[in-house]
Design a protein around this motif. Structure first.
Motif, PDB file in Angstrom:
ATOM      1  N   GLY A   1      -1.989   1.195   7.771  1.00 39.66           N
ATOM      2  CA  GLY A   1      -2.908   0.122   7.395  1.00 39.66           C
ATOM      3  C   GLY A   1      -4.349   0.584   7.256  1.00 39.66           C
ATOM      4  N   PHE A   2      -4.708   1.740   7.860  1.00 41.66           N
ATOM      5  CA  PHE A   2      -6.070   2.249   7.767  1.00 41.66           C
ATOM      6  C   PHE A   2      -6.346   2.882   6.399  1.00 41.66           C
ATOM      7  CE2 PHE A   2      -8.999   5.861   8.035  1.00 41.66           C
ATOM      8  CZ  PHE A   2     -10.139   5.228   8.500  1.00 41.66           C
ATOM      9  N   TYR A   3      -5.390   3.686   5.921  1.00 39.31           N
ATOM     10  CA  TYR A   3      -5.670   4.454   4.706  1.00 39.31           C
ATOM     11  C   TYR A   3      -5.003   3.916   3.461  1.00 39.31           C
ATOM     12  CZ  TYR A   3      -1.097   6.565   5.723  1.00 39.31           C
ATOM     13  OH  TYR A   3       0.231   6.752   5.989  1.00 39.31           O
ATOM     14  N   GLU A   4      -3.979   3.072   3.607  1.00 40.19           N
ATOM     15  CA  GLU A   4      -3.259   2.567   2.444  1.00 40.19           C
ATOM     16  C   GLU A   4      -4.177   1.680   1.599  1.00 40.19           C
ATOM     17  OE1 GLU A   4       0.280   0.056   3.043  1.00 40.19           O
ATOM     18  OE2 GLU A   4       1.366   1.743   2.140  1.00 40.19           O
ATOM     19  N   GLY A   5      -4.171   1.908   0.308  1.00 39.77           N
ATOM     20  CA  GLY A   5      -5.025   1.129  -0.593  1.00 39.77           C
ATOM     21  C   GLY A   5      -6.439   1.669  -0.714  1.00 39.77           C
ATOM     22  N   THR A   6      -6.747   2.753   0.007  1.00 43.24           N
ATOM     23  CA  THR A   6      -8.059   3.395  -0.114  1.00 43.24           C
ATOM     24  C   THR A   6      -7.927   4.679  -0.916  1.00 43.24           C
ATOM     25  OG1 THR A   6      -7.892   4.851   1.822  1.00 43.24           O
ATOM     26  CG2 THR A   6      -8.555   2.554   2.224  1.00 43.24           C
ATOM     27  N   GLY A   7      -9.050   5.294  -1.223  1.00 41.34           N
ATOM     28  CA  GLY A   7      -9.014   6.567  -1.933  1.00 41.34           C
ATOM     29  C   GLY A   7      -8.967   7.761  -1.004  1.00 41.34           C
TER      30      GLY A   7
END
Length: 379
Positions: free
Chosen positions: A280-286
């Motif tokens: 949930g921390f990195y998913e959907g980020t670059g």
């Protein structure tokens, strides 16, 4: 007249052991797209074209391709050498290339002749002044005292005999006093390479190279365009760009920037190992596609942390810890911290660790003078 101002490509550069060639190829293609949309009359490349004085074959090939593509766009290209370049290597083939509209600054020989372009308001004189040290200039003006970088630039510019009634542009590569540095730039001894901005008063626009952050110095028309890519984590918050300069009648100069979007950005992440590996921390980020500097806040070291984190963050460049142990000062500064300190600062730290007391002012002055003498001797 419209000009595109670039500098500090640093082709062939490696950052924390990662080759930047693929990123550089990508950003040069983006710059060509901007040039196609802007349709300038000329492109100014203000030094540090390469990252090393003897560049790799891949870096040379990349520059060759970029210049060929530029020369096919019905514009003029002006290139100077910076402190990372070899002026002799950068000047090679310059007289042959002029026929293709690519102007390579020759090795400094005591005088710089302008290259003149013309628009509806008349001529614009462009002066190409590569990176200079006092020793480079002193030999050409034996009757003149040239002790500082400001003295050197003042002598070189006075010898140009600039007609201030006309429109004049200077392309040069120096550290102008007051500019904000980044970690990825070369640090000189005690700021000895400072140049006072007043030496550039004869010019309507000064296209500077050397400083990696885009900024004005003294006035809006003395400007660093900055690097097209981020080369250290001190630049993580910067917006890289291309500078567009438009000269109207004498005294009418407009400057704006066009943002650049890299193939991979730079990001600094901080938290516990559990937090940073939580989907949930990195998913959907670059972040998984970025160059990252991770600071773990766990009190205990994570075994094989780099390999584990690179499963999620394959472009992890740097890993360190921020916890009670590191805050107590038991960890020695990493290489990037050392690179950001001048030779004099490193010597002062070494002396204090060896002797249990700081250097005296007389010792510091002696060391500074000796280092500056050695620095000049490298010219």
């Amino acid at each position: 007249m419209k000009l595109i101002h670039l500098s500090d490509l640093h082709l062939g550069k490696r950052v924390n052991e990662f080759s930047m060639l693929e990123d550089q190829q990508y950003i040069l293609a983006e710059i060509l797209g901007i040039i196609d949309r802007e349709a300038p009359d000329g492109v100014l490349i203000a030094g540090d074209v390469y990252d090393k004085s003897v560049p790799s074959a891949e870096a040379v090939s990349l520059l060759d391709d970029f210049l060929v593509r530029l020369s096919g766009r019905n514009l003029q290209v002006f290139v100077i050498s910076g402190n990372h370049d070899s002026p002799e290597r950068m000047a090679f083939g310059g007289r042959l290339m002029e026929g293709s509209g690519v102007h390579l600054a020759p090795v400094y020989g005591g005088r710089v002749e302008p290259i003149t372009l013309t628009d509806g308001y008349g001529p614009v004189n462009l002066y190409l002044l590569p990176f200079l040290k006092p020793a480079h200039v002193r030999r050409w003006f034996p009757q003149r005292e040239i002790a500082t970088y400001t003295d050197a630039l003042a002598a070189a510019i006075e010898a140009m005999e600039v007609d201030t009634a006309g429109r004049n542009v200077l392309v040069t590569h120096q550290f102008v006093t007051g500019a904000a540095r980044c970690d990825s730039e070369e640090v000189s001894v005690g700021g000895s390479d400072n140049v006072d901005v007043s030496v550039f008063d004869s010019f309507d626009y000064v296209a500077l190279g050397h400083i990696h952050g885009p900024q004005r110095v003294g006035r809006d028309t003395v400007r660093y365009c900055g690097t097209p890519l981020k080369y250290s984590f001190s630049e993580a918050g910067q917006q890289k760009s291309v500078t567009v300069v438009e000269l109207g009648a004498k005294g009418d100069v407009a400057v704006r920037t066009v943002p650049l979007t890299p193939m991979r950005d730079m990001a600094e992440l901080k938290g516990t190992y559990e937090t940073l590996t939580f989907r949930g921390f990195y998913e959907g980020t670059g972040y998984p596609g970025d160059y990252v500097h991770i600071t773990l806040t766990d009190e205990e070291d994570i075994p094989d942390a780099v390999s584990k984190l690179r499963v999620i963050y394959p472009y992890l460049m740097k890993l360190d810890y921020d916890n009670a142990r590191t805050r107590a000062g038991t960890v020695v500064d990493g290489p990037e911290d050392r690179e950001n300190k001048s030779p004099l600062e490193l010597l002062e730290e070494f002396y204090e660790k060896q002797n249990g007391r700081p250097m005296e002012e007389a010792q510091r002055a002696f060391a500074r003078d000796l280092m500056e003498h050695i620095w000049e001797g490298e010219a």
